[in-house]
Structure formats: C-alpha cells, structure tokens
Design a protein around this motif. Structure first.
Motif, PDB file in Angstrom:
ATOM      1  N   THR A   1      27.936  26.313  32.002  1.00 21.73           N
ATOM      2  CA  THR A   1      29.316  26.383  32.469  1.00 21.73           C
ATOM      3  C   THR A   1      29.404  27.152  33.785  1.00 21.73           C
ATOM      4  OG1 THR A   1      30.090  26.352  30.188  1.00 21.73           O
ATOM      5  CG2 THR A   1      31.651  27.086  31.858  1.00 21.73           C
ATOM      6  N   CYS A   2      30.120  26.602  34.745  1.00 23.59           N
ATOM      7  CA  CYS A   2      30.333  27.258  36.035  1.00 23.59           C
ATOM      8  C   CYS A   2      31.826  27.507  36.217  1.00 23.59           C
ATOM      9  CB  CYS A   2      29.813  26.398  37.189  1.00 23.59           C
ATOM     10  SG  CYS A   2      28.040  26.081  37.128  1.00 23.59           S
ATOM     11  N   TYR A   3      32.164  28.623  36.793  1.00 20.42           N
ATOM     12  CA  TYR A   3      33.567  28.934  37.016  1.00 20.42           C
ATOM     13  C   TYR A   3      33.688  29.848  38.227  1.00 20.42           C
ATOM     14  CZ  TYR A   3      32.244  33.203  34.543  1.00 20.42           C
ATOM     15  OH  TYR A   3      31.609  34.364  34.151  1.00 20.42           O
ATOM     16  N   GLU A   4      34.861  29.833  38.816  1.00 22.98           N
ATOM     17  CA  GLU A   4      35.123  30.672  39.975  1.00 22.98           C
ATOM     18  C   GLU A   4      35.276  32.126  39.535  1.00 22.98           C
ATOM     19  OE1 GLU A   4      35.181  29.922  43.081  1.00 22.98           O
ATOM     20  OE2 GLU A   4      35.033  27.746  42.981  1.00 22.98           O
ATOM     21  N   SER A   5      34.847  33.022  40.384  1.00 23.96           N
ATOM     22  CA  SER A   5      34.997  34.445  40.102  1.00 23.96           C
ATOM     23  C   SER A   5      35.698  35.119  41.276  1.00 23.96           C
ATOM     24  CB  SER A   5      33.635  35.099  39.855  1.00 23.96           C
ATOM     25  OG  SER A   5      32.805  34.943  40.984  1.00 23.96           O
ATOM     26  N   HIS A   6      36.168  36.329  41.033  1.00 20.35           N
ATOM     27  CA  HIS A   6      36.870  37.128  42.045  1.00 20.35           C
ATOM     28  C   HIS A   6      38.107  36.394  42.577  1.00 20.35           C
ATOM     29  CE1 HIS A   6      33.527  39.900  41.945  1.00 20.35           C
ATOM     30  NE2 HIS A   6      32.695  38.926  42.223  1.00 20.35           N
ATOM     31  N   LEU A   7      38.845  35.759  41.682  1.00 19.68           N
ATOM     32  CA  LEU A   7      40.082  35.095  42.072  1.00 19.68           C
ATOM     33  C   LEU A   7      41.248  36.065  41.916  1.00 19.68           C
ATOM     34  CD1 LEU A   7      39.678  31.586  40.403  1.00 19.68           C
ATOM     35  CD2 LEU A   7      39.300  32.198  42.777  1.00 19.68           C
ATOM     36  N   ARG A   8      42.227  35.947  42.767  1.00 18.73           N
ATOM     37  CA  ARG A   8      43.400  36.801  42.674  1.00 18.73           C
ATOM     38  C   ARG A   8      44.578  36.106  43.323  1.00 18.73           C
ATOM     39  NH1 ARG A   8      42.821  41.367  47.377  1.00 18.73           N
ATOM     40  NH2 ARG A   8      42.256  39.950  49.050  1.00 18.73           N
ATOM     41  N   PHE A   9      45.768  36.611  43.037  1.00 17.57           N
ATOM     42  CA  PHE A   9      46.985  36.039  43.597  1.00 17.57           C
ATOM     43  C   PHE A   9      47.338  36.800  44.871  1.00 17.57           C
ATOM     44  CE2 PHE A   9      51.619  35.583  43.914  1.00 17.57           C
ATOM     45  CZ  PHE A   9      51.693  34.204  43.909  1.00 17.57           C
ATOM     46  N   PRO A  10      47.381  36.123  46.026  1.00 22.31           N
ATOM     47  CA  PRO A  10      47.598  36.825  47.309  1.00 22.31           C
ATOM     48  C   PRO A  10      49.066  37.189  47.526  1.00 22.31           C
ATOM     49  CG  PRO A  10      47.360  34.474  47.690  1.00 22.31           C
ATOM     50  CD  PRO A  10      47.161  34.680  46.210  1.00 22.31           C
ATOM     51  N   THR A  11      49.484  38.323  46.999  1.00 22.31           N
ATOM     52  CA  THR A  11      50.860  38.773  47.187  1.00 22.31           C
ATOM     53  C   THR A  11      51.035  39.384  48.577  1.00 22.31           C
ATOM     54  OG1 THR A  11      50.376  40.958  46.271  1.00 22.31           O
ATOM     55  CG2 THR A  11      51.063  39.243  44.731  1.00 22.31           C
ATOM     56  N   ASP A  12      52.291  39.566  48.971  1.00 30.06           N
ATOM     57  CA  ASP A  12      52.582  40.175  50.274  1.00 30.06           C
ATOM     58  C   ASP A  12      52.004  41.584  50.368  1.00 30.06           C
ATOM     59  OD1 ASP A  12      53.923  37.881  50.889  1.00 30.06           O
ATOM     60  OD2 ASP A  12      55.927  38.705  50.531  1.00 30.06           O
ATOM     61  N   VAL A  13      52.130  42.342  49.276  1.00 33.18           N
ATOM     62  CA  VAL A  13      51.644  43.721  49.281  1.00 33.18           C
ATOM     63  C   VAL A  13      50.132  43.760  49.485  1.00 33.18           C
ATOM     64  CG1 VAL A  13      51.365  45.785  47.859  1.00 33.18           C
ATOM     65  CG2 VAL A  13      53.556  44.576  47.879  1.00 33.18           C
ATOM     66  N   LYS A  14      49.400  42.886  48.793  1.00 28.94           N
ATOM     67  CA  LYS A  14      47.940  42.872  48.922  1.00 28.94           C
ATOM     68  C   LYS A  14      47.508  42.485  50.335  1.00 28.94           C
ATOM     69  CE  LYS A  14      47.037  41.711  44.076  1.00 28.94           C
ATOM     70  NZ  LYS A  14      46.508  40.677  43.148  1.00 28.94           N
ATOM     71  N   LEU A  15      48.136  41.447  50.885  1.00 30.63           N
ATOM     72  CA  LEU A  15      47.750  40.979  52.215  1.00 30.63           C
ATOM     73  C   LEU A  15      48.085  42.016  53.287  1.00 30.63           C
ATOM     74  CD1 LEU A  15      48.889  37.246  51.957  1.00 30.63           C
ATOM     75  CD2 LEU A  15      46.574  38.146  51.790  1.00 30.63           C
ATOM     76  N   LEU A  16      49.258  42.626  53.180  1.00 34.97           N
ATOM     77  CA  LEU A  16      49.640  43.641  54.159  1.00 34.97           C
ATOM     78  C   LEU A  16      48.724  44.858  54.076  1.00 34.97           C
ATOM     79  CD1 LEU A  16      53.536  43.488  53.903  1.00 34.97           C
ATOM     80  CD2 LEU A  16      52.156  42.896  55.899  1.00 34.97           C
ATOM     81  N   TRP A  17      48.373  45.252  52.853  1.00 38.72           N
ATOM     82  CA  TRP A  17      47.504  46.420  52.704  1.00 38.72           C
ATOM     83  C   TRP A  17      46.111  46.149  53.263  1.00 38.72           C
ATOM     84  CZ3 TRP A  17      47.380  51.266  52.654  1.00 38.72           C
ATOM     85  CH2 TRP A  17      46.261  51.970  52.208  1.00 38.72           C
ATOM     86  N   GLU A  18      45.602  44.944  53.089  1.00 37.91           N
ATOM     87  CA  GLU A  18      44.296  44.613  53.658  1.00 37.91           C
ATOM     88  C   GLU A  18      44.335  44.670  55.180  1.00 37.91           C
ATOM     89  OE1 GLU A  18      43.043  40.886  52.127  1.00 37.91           O
ATOM     90  OE2 GLU A  18      42.558  41.677  50.138  1.00 37.91           O
TER      91      GLU A  18
END
Length: 212
Positions: free
Chosen positions: A122-139
């Motif tokens: 079985t293969c699956y994606e890892s390190h997935l997240r929802f790109p919220t405004d707060v996360k993108l601005l903080w990065e």
C-alpha cells in the motif's frame, strides 16, 4: 490464551536497555517493559484509538493483568497520548529483523508455508496538511525573518526589531486551541499581515542601503 502465545519477555529484552527507569517528572513508569509490548499488541487486536484503548484499560481488570499493571479506579489514566509515546519509543529502538526472528521462533511450529513471504504494498501520501491563511502567512514570516537575520549577520549589522517573537507566542497559543473562533483567526491573520508588511519594509531598506 493469547498472552501465552506472545513472546513478551523476549521482545521486552530488546527494549529493556532503553526503558526509562524514571519519568522525566520523577515518577516511576506506569508499565513494565513487558506491559508496554503487550499494550502494542492490544492496539491492533482491539482496533481502538489511543484514547479508546486507555479507556478500556481503565475499566477492565483483565486487560490490566494482560499489560502487567494495576490501575486504581479512583485514579485512572487520563492521558491517551501515553500509547503513542510508548509506540514511538519502541519503534525507534526495535529491529524488525530481530522481531521477526523472535516471532518465528515462537510461532514456527504453527506456520505452514514457511518459505512464503507476504508484504503490504500500500502506498499513500504523507505530510499532507490544509493550507490555511495562518499557516501560509506564518511560513512567509519565518522565511523573511531568517533571511533578514542571515543578511544582517553577514553584514555585521544589528537586526531590525519587530513583533516576531510576540506573534510567535500568540500563534502557538492559537495552534493549541481545539476550536479556532472566527474572531481569533481574524485577529491572528491581521497581526501576521502586519508583521509580514513590516518585514518586507525592513528587507527593502537593507537592500536599498547596501545595493551598489
């Protein structure tokens, strides 16, 4: 019956040297090494979540005996993260080849096709997240802050001041909240936008002064 078929002592010997004699806060560990391994077998056997497994352990004397621990009904385990902590620590020190050898030595007489190897592909994606405004601005703020810090260090100049640390503490407090209200999100977004604007201005000023 299941307990008798598990090589808990042999598996526990592989992690005994890494077993904490004392908790970081000074308390003795709740589970013995054999109990920690038994808890890892209970996880897939019951199919419960970490919190569900601890809840079942608190209410079942049989499961407590299986894990070699006796829990006071008046002082049940409330921290469900103890399961993931034990799992991560065992996974970091347990050798899969040694694990397979121990299990084969115990269950070899019951295996039919000993020359057959089955594996899960079985293969699956890892390190997935929802790109919220707060996360993108903080990065963006993090990247600009590190860029300004490295540049000022190379130029041997004092780094311009801003509210980076204060907003970082506010962001951590926001991230620890289970539910994010709209007002809290809007407030943090405005602060991040203000910090980002300040950092862009500071970077432009550095470039203007030192650009030939």
């Amino acid at each position: 019956r299941i307990y008798a078929q598990l090589p808990l002592k042999e598996l526990a010997e592989k992690i005994r040297s890494h077993f904490p004699k004392k908790h970081p806060q000074g308390n003795t560990p709740l589970f013995p090494p054999e109990g920690e391994v038994a808890l890892m077998f209970l996880k897939p056997y019951t199919g419960l979540s970490d919190d569900g497994l601890i809840e079942m352990l608190n209410g079942s004397i049989h499961m407590q005996m299986f894990c070699g621990v006796l829990i006071n009904p008046g002082r049940p385990i409330k921290n469900g993260r103890i399961v993931s902590s034990i799992r991560n620590r065992i996974a970091s020190v347990l050798d899969i080849k040694e694990l397979q050898k121990i299990l084969y030595d115990r269950w070899g007489g019951s295996l039919r096709d000993k020359d057959m190897c089955l594996t899960d592909a079985t293969c699956y994606e890892s390190h997935l997240r929802f790109p919220t405004d707060v996360k993108l601005l903080w990065e963006c703020c993090q990247w600009l802050q590190s860029l300004v810090a490295k540049t000022c260090k190379a130029l041997k100049e004092r780094q311009p001041r801003n509210k980076y640390r204060d907003i970082d503490r506010a962001r951590l407090a926001y991230a620890k909240q289970r539910k994010h209200t709209k007002s809290a999100t809007d407030k943090l977004r405005r602060r991040l936008l203000g910090l980002l604007s300040k950092q862009i201005g500071q970077w432009n000023m550095i470039c203007k002064i030192h650009t030939v």
